[in-house]
Design a protein around this motif. Structure first.
Motif, short mmCIF file in Angstrom:
data_model
loop_
_atom_site.label_atom_id
_atom_site.label_comp_id
_atom_site.label_asym_id
_atom_site.label_seq_id
_atom_site.Cartn_x
_atom_site.Cartn_y
_atom_site.Cartn_z
N LEU A 48 0.84 -1.20 0.00
CA LEU A 48 0.00 0.00 0.00
C LEU A 48 0.88 1.25 0.00
N SER A 49 0.55 2.20 -0.88
CA SER A 49 1.20 3.50 -0.93
C SER A 49 0.15 4.55 -0.56
N TYR A 50 0.40 5.29 0.51
CA TYR A 50 -0.63 6.20 1.04
C TYR A 50 0.05 7.25 1.90
N LEU A 51 -0.71 8.21 2.37
CA LEU A 51 -0.22 9.20 3.32
C LEU A 51 -0.57 8.78 4.73
N LEU A 132 -5.17 7.54 -3.16
CA LEU A 132 -5.12 8.99 -3.36
C LEU A 132 -5.92 9.73 -2.30
N GLY A 133 -6.99 9.12 -1.83
CA GLY A 133 -7.89 9.78 -0.89
C GLY A 133 -9.30 9.86 -1.46
N ASP A 134 -10.19 10.46 -0.70
CA ASP A 134 -11.59 10.59 -1.13
C ASP A 134 -11.77 11.79 -2.07
N PRO A 135 -12.80 11.77 -2.91
CA PRO A 135 -13.13 12.93 -3.76
C PRO A 135 -13.54 14.13 -2.90
N PRO A 136 -13.70 15.31 -3.52
CA PRO A 136 -14.13 16.49 -2.75
C PRO A 136 -15.45 16.23 -2.05
N PRO A 137 -15.61 16.73 -0.83
CA PRO A 137 -16.87 16.51 -0.10
C PRO A 137 -18.04 17.15 -0.83
N GLY A 138 -19.17 16.49 -0.78
CA GLY A 138 -20.39 17.04 -1.37
C GLY A 138 -20.61 16.69 -2.82
N VAL A 139 -19.64 16.06 -3.47
CA VAL A 139 -19.81 15.66 -4.86
C VAL A 139 -20.42 14.26 -4.91
N LEU A 140 -21.63 14.17 -5.45
CA LEU A 140 -22.32 12.89 -5.55
C LEU A 140 -22.08 12.26 -6.92
N ILE A 189 -8.10 14.89 -8.77
CA ILE A 189 -7.30 13.68 -9.00
C ILE A 189 -5.83 14.03 -9.20
N LEU A 190 -5.57 15.16 -9.86
CA LEU A 190 -4.20 15.53 -10.20
C LEU A 190 -3.47 16.29 -9.10
N HIS A 191 -4.17 16.72 -8.07
CA HIS A 191 -3.55 17.57 -7.06
C HIS A 191 -3.64 17.00 -5.65
N LYS A 192 -3.82 15.71 -5.52
CA LYS A 192 -3.88 15.10 -4.20
C LYS A 192 -2.52 15.21 -3.50
N GLU A 193 -2.55 15.30 -2.20
CA GLU A 193 -1.31 15.45 -1.43
C GLU A 193 -0.39 14.24 -1.59
N TRP A 194 -0.96 13.10 -1.96
CA TRP A 194 -0.15 11.89 -2.14
C TRP A 194 1.04 12.15 -3.06
N TYR A 195 0.87 12.96 -4.10
CA TYR A 195 1.95 13.22 -5.05
C TYR A 195 3.10 13.99 -4.43
N SER A 196 2.87 14.68 -3.35
CA SER A 196 3.87 15.60 -2.80
C SER A 196 4.85 14.93 -1.85
N ARG A 197 4.67 13.66 -1.53
CA ARG A 197 5.49 13.02 -0.51
C ARG A 197 6.70 12.30 -1.10
N GLU A 245 -0.73 26.65 -5.69
CA GLU A 245 0.24 26.36 -4.64
C GLU A 245 0.61 24.88 -4.59
N ARG A 246 -0.11 24.05 -5.36
CA ARG A 246 0.20 22.61 -5.35
C ARG A 246 0.67 22.13 -6.72
N GLU A 247 1.19 23.06 -7.53
CA GLU A 247 1.66 22.69 -8.86
C GLU A 247 2.82 21.70 -8.79
N MET A 248 3.70 21.83 -7.77
CA MET A 248 4.84 20.92 -7.69
C MET A 248 4.37 19.50 -7.42
N ALA A 249 3.31 19.34 -6.63
CA ALA A 249 2.76 18.01 -6.41
C ALA A 249 2.22 17.43 -7.71
N TYR A 250 1.53 18.27 -8.46
CA TYR A 250 0.97 17.83 -9.74
C TYR A 250 2.07 17.39 -10.71
N LYS A 251 3.20 18.13 -10.72
CA LYS A 251 4.29 17.79 -11.63
C LYS A 251 4.95 16.47 -11.27
#
Length: 588
Positions: A48-51, A132-140, A189-197, A245-251
């Motif tokens: 498992l790869s996760y935060l 990656l984590g859950d989708p944004p809250p409130g999106v059905l 999907i492209l800006h989850k914190e998982w990419y930044s670690r 502010e999270r472009e580096m994670a996306y890259k």
């Protein structure tokens, strides 16, 4: 209920594996641990790869298990296991390796041994499960939106191919309105914190196959990468500015893909590039900026990096040894240009970057040939001494005379930006006029973009393009309104290049009548030197000895100095120019 106890220590090459399943009737999760030898038994498992997310003694834990033994885990892992098992058949077991459970977090000796084994654990896993984590809250109806995205991707690809990067996603292009939740899903999907670690980079690169979990949905990694490519090709995507502010994670998606492709072709991953990449990534412990990449490097490099007995304590010897190994390994000095602060308070020599502290500078050395004839030449590193001094061969070419007080800025607040840009323009233009004696010196216009070839298909800007881009950028309000399409385009390109070149640097003039861009903390009187084998000049500061003479130097940073960036100094040495003296520089 009794919590799991780590009574049995692990032997060499041994790991713990978690056998886990949902109860067929009540859906509760139960797990058990078994120990096996990774090399001899060759177990089949998923890693498992996760935060970890928030952790520590004060952070609440959540129990996994409805009967003994129970495993206490932090919230993000708790959610991840429930989501993954919700997509697993009832009663069907899964065998997982999860660091939070499978490593005794109270045993430093075991942690050290498992860190050294981490690369093999992810290489040998049947699948690497990316949470990656859950989708944004409130999106059905997230699954429904995910089903729309492949069709949207095709439409954007076709439109960008036809119109170019200035394509504006719109209903007329067959795309949803900007407020449609599908855009929020795509960007999320492209800006989850998982990419930044740090650790997740290695885990994703080493995995044979990546299975991406996004909430209760499974995504293919190639789908994520294609989404990244489309996102990068269309700068005007809805909601993009909210994630600047999270472009580096996306890259990081591109870095993962590049390194995975290298491994697929059995090519070694460049250690120097890994140092640059991991320096921008986040981790709980500073030493993990190095430990988190050891599984991706060749064995001879890995064996030369110390994993301290007091794991996680002191980053100094780890950072220093990593850079000594990298410099000795490829004998190129571009590592000195890495965009990180120098922190002698940490005990590092001035030439060694502090990976904890990225700065605003963009590395210059990829485009220039100040001390080399070709980009493949090796540097003239004489030695790294026992005192960790760096000895190189080169020439002193100039000294800093004047330094601009203002810096080029790219603030989002238009009013502040306009004021600061005007001050910058007035001050630096006056400095250049003092050197060259003309109203708008070409050397000045080129220096502001470090005479880059970027954005113009690899060729240099013509003098007409340089002047048009410069004049359009600094045009006052009424003039800006009358710019034609070509002038607006050149203004945008020129501004983009200026941000890259001037970010974190100050405009300077020198005692020999040159202009340039030097590190923001340079001082009047600093030496500007070109080392044999280096792509760019470097600013050094003499260390004044008690006798008043300098025998050693402190490293300040790389710089752009107009007129010496393309082997001109080497030409002067070949002509035996008496103005230059080839010498040894000892950098402390």
């Amino acid at each position: 209920m009794q919590r799991y106890k780590y009574d049995q220590p692990l032997e060499e090459n041994e790991i713990r594996l978690l056998e886990i399943a949902r109860h067929p009737e009540n859906n509760k999760i139960q797990g058990s641990i078994r120990i096996c030898n990774l090399v001899e038994e060759k177990p089949r498992y998923e890693a498992l790869s996760y935060l970890w997310g928030p952790s520590g003694p004060e952070v609440p834990k959540f129990p996994i298990g409805y009967q003994e033994p129970v495993f206490d885990v932090f919230q993000n892992l708790y959610i991840a296991l429930h989501r993954i098992l919700s997509l697993t058949g009832k009663g069907e077991h899964r065998t997982l390796w999860i660091d939070q459970i499978c490593i005794n977090q109270e045993d430093i000796v075991e942690q050290k041994a498992q860190v050294l084994l981490m690369g093999e654990i992810y290489k040998r896993a049947h699948d690497v499960l990316v949470w990656l984590g859950d989708p944004p809250p409130g999106v059905l109806n997230v699954a429904g939106y995910l089903g729309q995205i492949p069709g949207m991707v095709k439409k954007i690809e076709r439109s960008v191919a036809r119109i170019g990067p200035n394509f504006l996603p719109s209903v007329s292009a067959g795309l949803p309105t900007n407020d449609d939740p599908v855009w929020a899903i795509m960007i999320d999907i492209l800006h989850k914190e998982w990419y930044s670690r740090v650790w997740t980079l290695q885990e994703a690169v080493l995995g044979k196959r990546l299975v991406v979990y996004y909430g209760s949905n499974i995504l293919d990694w190639e789908f994520v990468y294609r989404l990244y490519l489309v996102y990068g090709s269309a700068p005007h995507m809805p909601l993009r500015s909210l994630h600047d502010e999270r472009e580096m994670a996306y890259k990081s998606i591109q870095w993962i893909q590049t390194y995975r492709r290298a491994r697929e072709k059995s090519k070694p991953i460049d250690f120097s590039h890994l140092l640059w990449t991991c320096g921008f990534k986040d981790c709980k412990y500073d030493v993990d900026k190095i430990y988190g990449l050891l599984g991706m490097v060749e064995k001879d490099i890995k064996d030369r990096i110390p994993v301290d007995e007091k794991y996680k304590k002191d980053p100094r010897p780890v950072f220093l040894e990593a850079f000594k190994v990298a410099i000795k390994n490829d004998r190129q000095l571009h590592l000195l240009s890495l965009p990180f602060e120098r922190d002698t308070k940490l005990g590092l020599p001035s030439w060694c970057p502090d990976l904890k502290r990225p700065n605003e500078c963009v590395q210059l050395s990829g485009s220039f040939l100040a001390g080399i004839r070709s980009s493949t030449e090796k540097s003239s590193i004489l030695a790294i001494t026992d005192s960790d001094f760096l000895s190189v061969q080169g020439v002193e070419v100039d000294k800093v005379l004047k330094i601009a007080k203002t810096q080029y800025c790219h603030l989002k607040e238009m009013d502040k930006r306009k004021k600061l840009m005007t001050e910058f323009h007035v001050e630096t233009l006056r400095m250049a006029q003092e050197v060259y004696g003309t109203p708008e010196p070409e050397e000045y216009c080129r220096t502001l973009i470090a005479d880059t070839t970027r954005s113009l298909e690899g060729r240099k800007w013509s003098i007409e393009e340089i002047r048009a881009g410069y004049q359009a950028l600094f045009a006052e309000g009424p003039l800006q309104a009358h710019l034609n399409a070509m002038e607006k385009s050149l203004s945008g390109l020129y501004a983009s290049c200026a941000i890259q070149a001037c970010g974190g640097r100050r405009f300077i003039t020198t005692i020999k009548g040159r202009v340039g861009l030097a590190p923001a903390d340079c001082k009047e009187g600093d030496d500007i030197c070109v080392f044999l084998g280096s792509g760019v000049p470097y600013v050094l500061r003499p260390n004044i000895a008690e006798a008043g003479e300098s025998s050693t130097f402190s490293f300040v940073g790389d710089c752009y100095l107009h007129g010496i960036m393309n082997s001109e100094i080497l030409d002067m040495l070949d002509r035996k120019d008496t103005e230059l003296e080839l010498r040894e520089f000892i950098i402390t």
